[in-house]
Design a protein around this motif. Structure first.
Motif, short mmCIF file in Angstrom:
data_model
loop_
_atom_site.label_atom_id
_atom_site.label_comp_id
_atom_site.label_asym_id
_atom_site.label_seq_id
_atom_site.Cartn_x
_atom_site.Cartn_y
_atom_site.Cartn_z
N ARG A 150 0.91 -0.70 -0.04
CA ARG A 150 -0.04 -0.60 0.25
C ARG A 150 0.39 1.40 0.09
N TRP B 8 -5.44 6.36 -10.69
CA TRP B 8 -4.79 4.97 -10.65
C TRP B 8 -5.06 4.92 -8.87
N VAL C 236 -7.17 2.65 -6.72
CA VAL C 236 -6.63 1.74 -5.75
C VAL C 236 -7.24 1.50 -4.58
N HIS D 100 -11.06 0.48 -4.07
CA HIS D 100 -11.74 -0.69 -5.38
C HIS D 100 -10.29 -1.80 -4.66
N SER D 101 -9.86 -1.94 -4.07
CA SER D 101 -8.13 -3.07 -3.80
C SER D 101 -7.69 -2.80 -2.50
N TRP E 284 -2.21 -2.74 -2.64
CA TRP E 284 -1.12 -2.61 -3.45
C TRP E 284 0.23 -3.50 -3.24
N ASN F 131 -1.48 -4.52 -8.09
CA ASN F 131 -2.51 -4.74 -7.39
C ASN F 131 -3.00 -5.47 -7.26
N VAL F 132 -4.28 -5.63 -5.86
CA VAL F 132 -4.69 -6.11 -5.48
C VAL F 132 -6.02 -6.26 -4.87
N ALA F 133 -6.91 -6.64 -6.38
CA ALA F 133 -8.56 -5.86 -5.94
C ALA F 133 -8.74 -7.13 -5.34
N TRP F 134 -10.29 -7.37 -4.50
CA TRP F 134 -11.43 -8.04 -4.15
C TRP F 134 -12.48 -7.33 -3.91
N ALA G 67 -9.38 -12.89 -3.62
CA ALA G 67 -8.82 -11.58 -4.30
C ALA G 67 -8.24 -11.39 -5.33
#
Length: 133
Positions: free
Chosen positions: A9, A34, A38, A41-42, A45, A59-62, A68
């Motif tokens: 992050r 960006w 993020v 919605h993420s 990251w 990036n790690v969206a979920w 994830a």
């Protein structure tokens, strides 16, 4: 080149991530927000920096629950072929494991199969896709 630093992050500027994305995905430079994306919605990251510059990102969206999704794995061309993309994915996995998520998904183009399945430890699964554009 100094050893890169990983930050979960981590703070970044939109301009530097837009430049990295354009380089890594070979498209024109965009002006995407960006940071806003993020943060809305993420799950998190990973930023990879060297000498203050952004040289890698994932990036790690979920879904807000147990799934994830790894997106936009990027390493600047000057830093490739050193195992650094594997390091940022491992860092993302390490943090996602602490969140209560049960699954980390990734989709990728065929030429990246060995990277995600062999280097990063993902398992192949059946999945479906509908092209919307």
């Amino acid at each position: 080149m100094a050893d890169p630093i990983l930050q979960w992050r981590g703070v970044f500027e939109n301009d530097e991530l837009n430049a990295l994305h354009a380089e890594c995905f070979e498209h024109r430079l965009l002006n995407d927000d960006w940071w806003g994306q993020v943060n809305r919605h993420s799950l998190g990251w990973v930023c990879m920096r060297s000498a203050g510059g952004l040289v890698g990102f994932v990036n790690v969206a979920w879904d807000g629950g147990v799934h994830a999704f790894l997106l936009d794995t990027m390493i600047s061309s000057a830093w490739r072929r050193r195992g650094l993309a594997t390091l940022i994915v491992e860092e993302a996995v390490r943090h996602v494991r602490t969140t209560g998520c049960e699954w980390l998904h990734v989709d990728f183009d065929p030429h990246l199969r060995a990277f995600y399945l062999e280097a990063c430890g993902f398992r192949p699964t059946d999945a479906g896709l509908i092209a919307l554009r």
